[in-house]
Design a protein around this motif. Structure first.
Motif, PDB file in Angstrom:
ATOM      1  N   UNK A 219      40.366  -9.980  42.292  1.00 31.65           N
ATOM      2  CA  UNK A 219      41.540 -10.566  42.951  1.00 31.65           C
ATOM      3  C   UNK A 219      42.817  -9.891  42.477  1.00 31.65           C
ATOM      4  N   UNK A 220      42.910  -9.655  41.173  1.00 31.80           N
ATOM      5  CA  UNK A 220      44.102  -9.010  40.606  1.00 31.80           C
ATOM      6  C   UNK A 220      44.266  -7.603  41.158  1.00 31.80           C
ATOM      7  N   UNK A 221      43.178  -6.855  41.211  1.00 33.66           N
ATOM      8  CA  UNK A 221      43.253  -5.478  41.708  1.00 33.66           C
ATOM      9  C   UNK A 221      43.636  -5.433  43.184  1.00 33.66           C
ATOM     10  N   UNK A 222      43.108  -6.372  43.953  1.00 33.54           N
ATOM     11  CA  UNK A 222      43.461  -6.443  45.372  1.00 33.54           C
ATOM     12  C   UNK A 222      44.947  -6.709  45.538  1.00 33.54           C
ATOM     13  N   UNK A 223      45.454  -7.661  44.766  1.00 32.96           N
ATOM     14  CA  UNK A 223      46.881  -8.002  44.815  1.00 32.96           C
ATOM     15  C   UNK A 223      47.731  -6.791  44.447  1.00 32.96           C
ATOM     16  N   UNK A 224      47.359  -6.104  43.380  1.00 34.19           N
ATOM     17  CA  UNK A 224      48.126  -4.934  42.937  1.00 34.19           C
ATOM     18  C   UNK A 224      48.076  -3.817  43.970  1.00 34.19           C
TER      19      UNK A 224
ATOM     20  N   UNK B 293      47.756  -4.197  47.248  1.00 28.67           N
ATOM     21  CA  UNK B 293      48.636  -4.596  48.350  1.00 28.67           C
ATOM     22  C   UNK B 293      50.102  -4.373  47.965  1.00 28.67           C
ATOM     23  N   UNK B 294      50.467  -4.750  46.745  1.00 27.72           N
ATOM     24  CA  UNK B 294      51.844  -4.591  46.301  1.00 27.72           C
ATOM     25  C   UNK B 294      52.245  -3.124  46.230  1.00 27.72           C
ATOM     26  N   UNK B 295      51.349  -2.275  45.753  1.00 25.32           N
ATOM     27  CA  UNK B 295      51.651  -0.843  45.684  1.00 25.32           C
ATOM     28  C   UNK B 295      51.888  -0.286  47.083  1.00 25.32           C
ATOM     29  N   UNK B 296      51.056  -0.705  48.039  1.00 25.71           N
ATOM     30  CA  UNK B 296      51.211  -0.246  49.418  1.00 25.71           C
ATOM     31  C   UNK B 296      52.501  -0.799  50.026  1.00 25.71           C
ATOM     32  N   UNK B 297      52.825  -2.043  49.704  1.00 32.77           N
ATOM     33  CA  UNK B 297      54.037  -2.662  50.237  1.00 32.77           C
ATOM     34  C   UNK B 297      55.292  -2.026  49.662  1.00 32.77           C
ATOM     35  N   UNK B 298      55.266  -1.697  48.378  1.00 31.10           N
ATOM     36  CA  UNK B 298      56.417  -1.026  47.759  1.00 31.10           C
ATOM     37  C   UNK B 298      56.658   0.321  48.424  1.00 31.10           C
ATOM     38  N   UNK B 299      55.592   1.005  48.781  1.00 32.78           N
ATOM     39  CA  UNK B 299      55.722   2.292  49.476  1.00 32.78           C
ATOM     40  C   UNK B 299      56.268   2.094  50.894  1.00 32.78           C
ATOM     41  N   UNK B 300      55.774   1.070  51.583  1.00 28.27           N
ATOM     42  CA  UNK B 300      56.203   0.813  52.959  1.00 28.27           C
ATOM     43  C   UNK B 300      57.662   0.375  53.015  1.00 28.27           C
ATOM     44  N   UNK B 301      58.006  -0.641  52.221  1.00 26.79           N
ATOM     45  CA  UNK B 301      59.386  -1.124  52.215  1.00 26.79           C
ATOM     46  C   UNK B 301      60.312  -0.187  51.437  1.00 26.79           C
ATOM     47  N   UNK B 302      59.716   0.632  50.585  1.00 25.10           N
ATOM     48  CA  UNK B 302      60.517   1.553  49.784  1.00 25.10           C
ATOM     49  C   UNK B 302      60.793   2.878  50.458  1.00 25.10           C
ATOM     50  N   UNK B 303      60.338   3.031  51.702  1.00 27.00           N
ATOM     51  CA  UNK B 303      60.622   4.250  52.460  1.00 27.00           C
ATOM     52  C   UNK B 303      61.220   3.938  53.826  1.00 27.00           C
ATOM     53  N   UNK B 304      61.267   2.646  54.173  1.00 30.73           N
ATOM     54  CA  UNK B 304      61.784   2.250  55.486  1.00 30.73           C
ATOM     55  C   UNK B 304      62.691   1.036  55.336  1.00 30.73           C
ATOM     56  N   UNK B 305      63.445   0.757  56.369  1.00 33.51           N
ATOM     57  CA  UNK B 305      64.208  -0.482  56.392  1.00 33.51           C
ATOM     58  C   UNK B 305      63.254  -1.646  56.626  1.00 33.51           C
ATOM     59  N   UNK B 306      63.754  -2.861  56.427  1.00 33.67           N
ATOM     60  CA  UNK B 306      62.923  -4.047  56.671  1.00 33.67           C
ATOM     61  C   UNK B 306      62.413  -4.059  58.111  1.00 33.67           C
ATOM     62  N   UNK B 307      63.300  -3.767  59.066  1.00 27.89           N
ATOM     63  CA  UNK B 307      62.921  -3.829  60.478  1.00 27.89           C
ATOM     64  C   UNK B 307      61.864  -2.788  60.835  1.00 27.89           C
ATOM     65  N   UNK B 308      61.959  -1.606  60.230  1.00 28.89           N
ATOM     66  CA  UNK B 308      61.026  -0.528  60.581  1.00 28.89           C
ATOM     67  C   UNK B 308      59.705  -0.619  59.824  1.00 28.89           C
ATOM     68  N   UNK B 309      59.683  -1.353  58.736  1.00 28.50           N
ATOM     69  CA  UNK B 309      58.438  -1.506  57.970  1.00 28.50           C
ATOM     70  C   UNK B 309      57.477  -2.398  58.747  1.00 28.50           C
ATOM     71  N   UNK B 310      56.184  -2.132  58.563  1.00 23.85           N
ATOM     72  CA  UNK B 310      55.180  -2.851  59.348  1.00 23.85           C
ATOM     73  C   UNK B 310      53.937  -3.122  58.508  1.00 23.85           C
ATOM     74  N   UNK B 311      53.460  -4.353  58.563  1.00 23.57           N
ATOM     75  CA  UNK B 311      52.218  -4.681  57.866  1.00 23.57           C
ATOM     76  C   UNK B 311      51.041  -3.943  58.502  1.00 23.57           C
ATOM     77  N   UNK B 312      51.101  -3.751  59.810  1.00 23.32           N
ATOM     78  CA  UNK B 312      50.036  -2.990  60.485  1.00 23.32           C
ATOM     79  C   UNK B 312      49.963  -1.569  59.936  1.00 23.32           C
ATOM     80  N   UNK B 313      51.121  -0.920  59.804  1.00 24.50           N
ATOM     81  CA  UNK B 313      51.162   0.433  59.251  1.00 24.50           C
ATOM     82  C   UNK B 313      50.689   0.442  57.811  1.00 24.50           C
ATOM     83  N   UNK B 314      51.161  -0.529  57.050  1.00 23.35           N
ATOM     84  CA  UNK B 314      50.749  -0.661  55.643  1.00 23.35           C
ATOM     85  C   UNK B 314      49.221  -0.713  55.540  1.00 23.35           C
TER      86      UNK B 314
END
Length: 213
Positions: A7-12, A14-35
């Motif tokens: 569970x911990x590894x899965x959470x980490x 997801x967070x690593x992928x989300x940091x990359x997604x939101x950390x390279x795009x604006x909120x509006x352009x970021x997408x969970x589908x893309x992530x």
């Protein structure tokens, strides 16, 4: 593998992928589908851990500000004078952004283009970071000989007004500069210059000019 570890590894992950997604795009352009597509993560796993895009985004913002605050707390910035100390603080921030480009993106989007419906929550999440910088400025003021008639409280109020106006100015500039990293660099370069003007003024006093009218 134990369930807790999985569970911990899965959470980490997801967070690593989300940091990359939101950390390279604006909120509006970021997408969970893309992530999910780019990191081979099922949407089911994301929504099992996070209620929606907003919750995932806010968790990334929280991690960003917490990481920044801890980084700064472990650095030495104080110098002989307030001007050099403040410059050290902002050089320290620039160094952090160079080492953590995703945090740079997240930070400046929360400053210049925050999602309107999340503005208050973002403000709450960055409170510890803001308090750190406010306390730094207060400590530097206590070690500084101020002009007659200028109290610490008045200087602190002026500092807060200055930051509000300065960030508001860059919110308006964000529409002109699409590259958030270029805007961030421009922001940091000008912040230290304008702080210097705030501290020491813009006009050179003529010889014999009276300090009081």
């Amino acid at each position: 593998m134990r369930k807790e570890e999985k569970t911990r590894r899965t959470y980490e992950r997801i967070m690593a992928a989300a940091m990359e997604e939101f950390g390279t795009k604006s909120y509006d352009n970021a997408s969970i589908t893309t992530l999910c597509n780019e990191n081979q993560i099922s949407k089911g796993l994301v929504y099992h851990n996070f209620k929606n895009k907003d919750e995932l985004y806010l968790k990334c913002v929280e991690e960003c500000f917490n990481e920044m605050t801890e980084y700064f707390k472990n650095q030495e910035y104080k110098a002989d004078g307030i001007q050099e100390s403040l410059q050290n603080l902002f050089h320290m921030r620039q160094q952090f952004f160079r080492e953590h480009p995703c945090c740079c993106n997240l930070f400046f989007y929360t400053v210049v283009q925050p999602p309107e419906h999340l503005r208050r929550k973002i403000h709450a999440l960055r409170q510890k970071y803001d308090d750190f910088f406010i306390n730094c400025f207060r400590e530097l003021l206590q070690q500084t000989e101020m002009r007659d008639g200028i109290t610490e409280a008045a200087a602190m109020e002026y500092f807060m007004i200055f930051l509000e106006i300065f960030n508001g100015y860059f919110q308006s500039r964000s529409c002109e500069k699409e590259d958030i990293h270029a805007l961030a660099e421009y922001h940091e370069e000008n912040l230290s210059k304008i702080l210097d003007i705030m501290l020491y003024g813009v006009a050179k006093k003529n010889r014999g000019e009276r300090t009081e009218k």
